[in-house]
Design an enzyme around this catalytic site. Sequence first.
Site, PDB file in Angstrom:
ATOM      1  CG  MET A 337      -2.033  -1.072   1.086  1.00  0.00           C
ATOM      2  SD  MET A 337      -3.040  -1.039  -0.120  1.00  0.00           S
ATOM      3  CE  MET A 337      -4.295   0.511   0.373  1.00  0.00           C
ATOM      4  CG  ASP A 356       9.693  -0.452   4.758  1.00  0.00           C
ATOM      5  OD1 ASP A 356      10.128  -1.089   5.698  1.00  0.00           O
ATOM      6  OD2 ASP A 356       8.713  -0.726   3.871  1.00  0.00           O
ATOM      7  CB  VAL A 413       3.920  -0.149   9.336  1.00  0.00           C
ATOM      8  CG1 VAL A 413       4.987   0.868   9.004  1.00  0.00           C
ATOM      9  CG2 VAL A 413       3.322   0.271  10.491  1.00  0.00           C
ATOM     10  CD  GLU A 415      -4.372  -3.372  10.056  1.00  0.00           C
ATOM     11  OE1 GLU A 415      -3.593  -2.421   9.789  1.00  0.00           O
ATOM     12  OE2 GLU A 415      -5.713  -3.059  10.180  1.00  0.00           O
ATOM     13  CE  LYS A 420      -1.542  -0.412  11.139  1.00  0.00           C
ATOM     14  NZ  LYS A 420      -1.206  -0.087   9.973  1.00  0.00           N
ATOM     15  CB  SER A 442      -7.803  -2.267   6.274  1.00  0.00           C
ATOM     16  OG  SER A 442      -6.664  -3.415   6.557  1.00  0.00           O
ATOM     17  CG  HIS A 463      -9.484   2.315   4.837  1.00  0.00           C
ATOM     18  ND1 HIS A 463     -10.631   1.713   4.653  1.00  0.00           N
ATOM     19  CD2 HIS A 463      -8.511   1.330   4.524  1.00  0.00           C
ATOM     20  CE1 HIS A 463     -10.366   0.427   4.320  1.00  0.00           C
ATOM     21  NE2 HIS A 463      -9.124   0.347   4.390  1.00  0.00           N
ATOM     22  CD  GLU A 475     -14.249   3.340   4.585  1.00  0.00           C
ATOM     23  OE1 GLU A 475     -15.282   3.156   5.039  1.00  0.00           O
ATOM     24  OE2 GLU A 475     -13.223   2.548   4.534  1.00  0.00           O
ATOM     25  CG  ASN A 513     -12.759  -3.264   4.541  1.00  0.00           C
ATOM     26  OD1 ASN A 513     -13.158  -3.138   3.176  1.00  0.00           O
ATOM     27  ND2 ASN A 513     -11.813  -2.965   4.924  1.00  0.00           N
TER      28      ASN A 513
END
Length: 737
Positions: A337, A356, A413, A415, A420, A442, A463, A475, A513
């Site tokens: 992403m 990164d 990064v 999930e 995070k 997400s 999102h 979103e 979702n």
Amino acid sequence: MSYTNFKIETDADGIALVTWDMPDKSMNVFTQEVMDELDAIVDQTTADANVKGVVFTSGKSSFSGGADLSMIKSMFTLQAEERKKDPANAAQKLFNLVGRMTGLFRKLETCGKPWVSAINGTCMGGAFELSLACHGRVASNSKAVKIALPEVKVGIFPGAGGTQRVPRLTNTQDALQMMTTGSSLTAARAKAMGLVHEVVEPEKLVEAAKAMIKNGLKPVQPWDEKGFKLPGGGVWTPASAQLWPAASGILRRETYGNYPGAIAILKCVYEGLQVPFDTGLKIEQRYFTEILQTTEAFSMIRSLFVSMQELGKGARRPAGVPKTEFKTVGVIGAGFMGASIAYVTAAAGIPVTLIDRDMEAAEKGKAHSEGLVKDSVGKGRLTKEEGEALLSRITPSADYGDLKDAGLVVEAVFEDRQVKKDVIEKVEAVIAPDAIFASNTSTLPITGLAKNSKRPEQFIGVHFFSPVEKMMLTEVIVGKETGDKALATALDYVAAIKKTPIVVNDTRGFYVNRCVFRYIHEAYDMLIEGVPPAMIENAAKMAGMPVGPLSLNDEVAIDLSQKILKATVADLGEKAVDPRHMALVNKMVDELDRRGRKNGKGFYEYPAKPAKKYLWPELKTLYPQKAADKIDVEVVKQRFLATIALEAARTIEEGIVTDPREADVGSILGFGFAPYTGGTLSYIDGMGTKAFVAMCNKLAKAYGDHFKPTPLLKEMAEKGETFYGRFDPYGEAPKAA
Ligand code: NAD
């Protein structure tokens, strides 16, 4: 005479140059005033003996976007009022109203003096229909020239002569394709089709248009000449006998008969080509009047034209916060992403610092953009210089210190709450005190993540959807403590990268979702009941969904579904999920290692290309199937749309989505919810809450409590309310349920 929207300069050769340049608008559009003035200009230039011909062009970088949304909106309002006031004559009045443009263009093309349209940029809808009424058309060879009749995309069709002029200029097949898909043509393609006469360098445009008149362009259209022959040979030819059955078949295959506007195009062309031109225009006018009265046209125009523009222009942006100018945007996580987010940001002209864990990973993220740029340059979509400039805006790094100038940081990064948390702390240690932190999570609620932040009012969710380069929706998730500046910044960013935002309050799965998993779970129910998988997939497409639910689940990954179900159980308890769904995904993932497209095995099999994917044959052993003819396909279709629409209604009831425009636009752009309905809530409003509640009650009896209508829906049904009435986006603040 002087005009508000046009300038007229007549040269020594007697050629009047009419320049369309609306004040206070970035793009020319048709309004009532524009039509009145154009009408007067036709009269004036026709009457003026000094004028030998007219060149019509635009004073803006684009030619025109077509009809003005306020004009279309007012047409619907007028029609609704007329239906109440004078129902017997309402349709006739609408017929007269829609004939105004047709009549004006016909008057222009029969005025006796040559008109040439000089197309300098985007020329859409009514503007191209005006150009078609001109006797000559010259287009610039600039990349900015895009010619289209895109009306079908918003539920209508070219109703100002387009369906009659295009197939009288080009062959029927190309004409139908252009109008039923609404796709854009380059100037060169339009010339090859015979829709424009000349393509020239941009600076030669007006000169070339004038030259056509000086060289004796006849002020008569081909179809007004004696002995005119249709380029496709007409309807009663052997070629047409092959074309028409195929054309209806293709349209049916592509749209399942869900789009009355597209069907009307076929009817207008088929019937119109058998009669004289003026009768053809009348036929078009009748179908146009009919289509404008359909729920599909009303809902599609509202969602896909009006609401989408309003949301794109910041309808939900808090007032009073100055517009954000982005000096740099930070993107953390250069994976699937993050690499794409960096690309769309740089493509919008904004410098990106792409971070990164190490330089190698950050560079790998940038390599994604290098690949895309190479492809675009190869296809001529970008020049080499434009491509290099784009890439120069992405700086890969492993040093958080490089984020110091970023006004916004987007985190993408892993999930994982702990990963995070670390990233939030590291970023906040270096960014400016007023910078905004956005998470692309997400599944993790924003309010919870913001607990790791020292400035939760500057913390928000942005999102994205995959593939980021293609998906138009974003979103924006507002946590409990998210402040106005964060929301305004996020919306400014989404606008800068040219995506459409919806603002959603924090909840598990957010809006899109939540709806998508209802769709997938309904398919699980059907599999378990014994509905054949092919029927599940086909019925969903017949209902208007772009991708079947099993195919979609393969794309998003079945192990992701499993992860989400497990997380739901962990957070909310066993009762929060259907144990049969849990068993289904556990079997697919743990026992059979069928995770979806990513490991080449899911509900589908993925043989080596060029072979196409096909449904995994063993599914029917896993879930013994009923005979297809014992299943009502209409009910299968209803179940899909109803379960998603119900979820959307729940999000409104819970205050997660507060504006029906966002529920509708989000559903179409986010997961392609049957666009002809206008979106999830328009689907309910379109049939009426009473009918929807009755349908849900019936479905609940047969297929389970998840179809039970909610208290809000029941109340609205009793009162005869609609979502757009009760949660009026233009009226007072939305009322909570
Ligand atoms: P990914 O595994 O492809 O990429 C994650 C990247 O983050 C990797 O490059 C990894 O090296 C990097 N990373 C991990 N820890 C880091 C750290 N401490 N500092 C810097 N970089 C670090 O994952 P993805 O699919 O791109 O997903 C990223 C986020 O986007 C997730 O939160 C996911 O939920 C969300 N998301 C994913 C999708 C999707 O379709 N994949 C869609 C919407 C949102």
